[in-house]
Design a protein around this motif. Sequence first.
Motif, mmCIF file in Angstrom:
data_model
loop_
_atom_site.group_PDB
_atom_site.id
_atom_site.type_symbol
_atom_site.label_atom_id
_atom_site.label_comp_id
_atom_site.label_asym_id
_atom_site.label_seq_id
_atom_site.Cartn_x
_atom_site.Cartn_y
_atom_site.Cartn_z
ATOM 1 N N ARG A 187 -7.302 6.773 5.779
ATOM 2 C CA ARG A 187 -7.423 6.728 4.325
ATOM 3 C C ARG A 187 -6.261 5.908 3.765
ATOM 4 N N THR A 188 -6.531 5.111 2.754
ATOM 5 C CA THR A 188 -5.521 4.242 2.157
ATOM 6 C C THR A 188 -5.378 4.572 0.682
ATOM 7 N N VAL A 189 -4.136 4.676 0.229
ATOM 8 C CA VAL A 189 -3.833 4.930 -1.178
ATOM 9 C C VAL A 189 -3.119 3.706 -1.720
ATOM 10 N N ASN B 32 -0.970 1.219 -4.129
ATOM 11 C CA ASN B 32 0.241 1.392 -4.924
ATOM 12 C C ASN B 32 -0.079 1.062 -6.381
ATOM 13 N N THR C 251 0.865 -1.184 0.000
ATOM 14 C CA THR C 251 0.000 0.000 0.000
ATOM 15 C C THR C 251 0.893 1.223 0.000
ATOM 16 N N ALA D 36 1.187 10.248 -10.920
ATOM 17 C CA ALA D 36 0.486 9.734 -9.740
ATOM 18 C C ALA D 36 1.024 10.360 -8.458
ATOM 19 N N LYS E 131 -0.202 14.001 -8.121
ATOM 20 C CA LYS E 131 -1.607 14.089 -7.721
ATOM 21 C C LYS E 131 -1.769 13.785 -6.237
ATOM 22 N N LEU E 132 -1.027 12.793 -5.731
ATOM 23 C CA LEU E 132 -1.120 12.441 -4.321
ATOM 24 C C LEU E 132 -0.617 13.566 -3.431
#
Length: 485
Positions: A244-246, A248, A232, A305, A308-309
């Motif tokens: 909250r989880t983002v 991979n 993750t 990516a 954006k994060l």
Amino acid sequence: MKKFQAQPGFQVQAFRLALDPNAFQEAALRSHCGAERAAYNWAVGWVTASWWQRKAEESYGVPADALTGWRPWSLPSLRKAFNEAKHTDPRFAGWWEENSKEAYSTGLANAAAAFDNYAKSKQGKRRGKRMGAPRFKSKRKARLACRFTTGTIRVDGDGRHVTLPRLGTIRTHEPTADLHARIQAGTARVLSATVRHERGRWLVSFQAEVKQHIRRVTRPGVAVGIDLGVKTLAVMADSTGENRTVANPGHYDAARKQLRRASRTVSRRQGPDRRTGRKPSKRWGKANDIRNRVHHRVANLREDALHKLTTAVAAEYGTIVVEELNVAGMLRNRRLARRIADAGFGEIRRQLAYKTRQRHATRLVAADRWYPSSKTCSGCGAVKAKLPLHVRTYECDACNLVIDRDDNAALNLAALAAACTTGTGVAGDQDTAPAASKPRGADRRTRATTRSRNATGGRAGGATLPHQRQQETRDRTQAEALTLW
């Protein structure tokens, strides 16, 4: 290179644009970058020639006062020597006038910086890995780049062209209306421009002095802890208890099958051989371009990516807590190196650093590298002595808390700054929390669990209660681990 200091109320910001040069302009770009490399190699050879001459004279017994003098490597000295040598040196005769003087100045400035870094590293005045003496740049491996600081550097009003010294007007792939509007309004001033060939494209980066415009974050009074991982990418927990989880994306793993096919095709073509002097075939060149495009696409997806994060996180929270990871050491793990490199831990922290400082003027807190965020219980503060990497669930021996390992680490990071969070998301409230010192030589061993200490050496009578000792241990650990970046 000269570092520009922004005026009060302004900040230095880069605007990168993709160029669309024609065949003649691309040849001129390559010529300028080649001139930069030639000037760099000349400076390295000119300075080191005196080193080897002195070493040879010492071997013949020449006294120290009669040795050849050291040649200086400061930028003014290199410029003066190069201007005298370019007319007579056969390496520059007949073609040095084809390029802008800024191309040669870029190479000389890079050489001066390389010698300065080498000298400071040898004297112990430079942090990081020990640097060796500057070496010659290879024509085959050197990065194509050139910087312009004087001359005609302009963003044209049509929104599709830029003008650079000696290169003329070049079309861009993307519109330049944003930068041009700022320049016309007087809120931006171009300081320099750098062209480079990267990922199969020619890019130009304008370094501009831009008027500061602080954007207020969505939740200025909330602190968030970010725990980075491989499976993750990021687990975020804020001071309000929200998690909250983002996931991979794993762009490189997704493209490995395509890369294997492209690499197999390249290996079946007649490639270059430096030992025999064999040149690559045209079919090898085409196949290699196809393989490079896959690599470039993966790099672009990863960069998009991560931007954006980090942009979303920096625009939402008033305080962000991250870990100070030893990414270089983590890459030595041959089982996880590929996934760690694909995740981009160092890039995430770098982007958060400048986005929180320049765009929102919020606080970025870096937990000490030895802070046991995963081993500490987020409920009671007890610290485990050991927690192997394959154990993905944290089970507290003191309060019987069962929680995911990454969620527990994110909560501990959020709590690390929640006690001292007073920022409101505006410029005047940054750097309000005191920074704890990190003394060298301190004991980095993880403290044992409170329950085990009570069983072995707990005092009776007027001793403090277990939960009080846990709170004291937690406060002491946080005070040692908290550093502001």
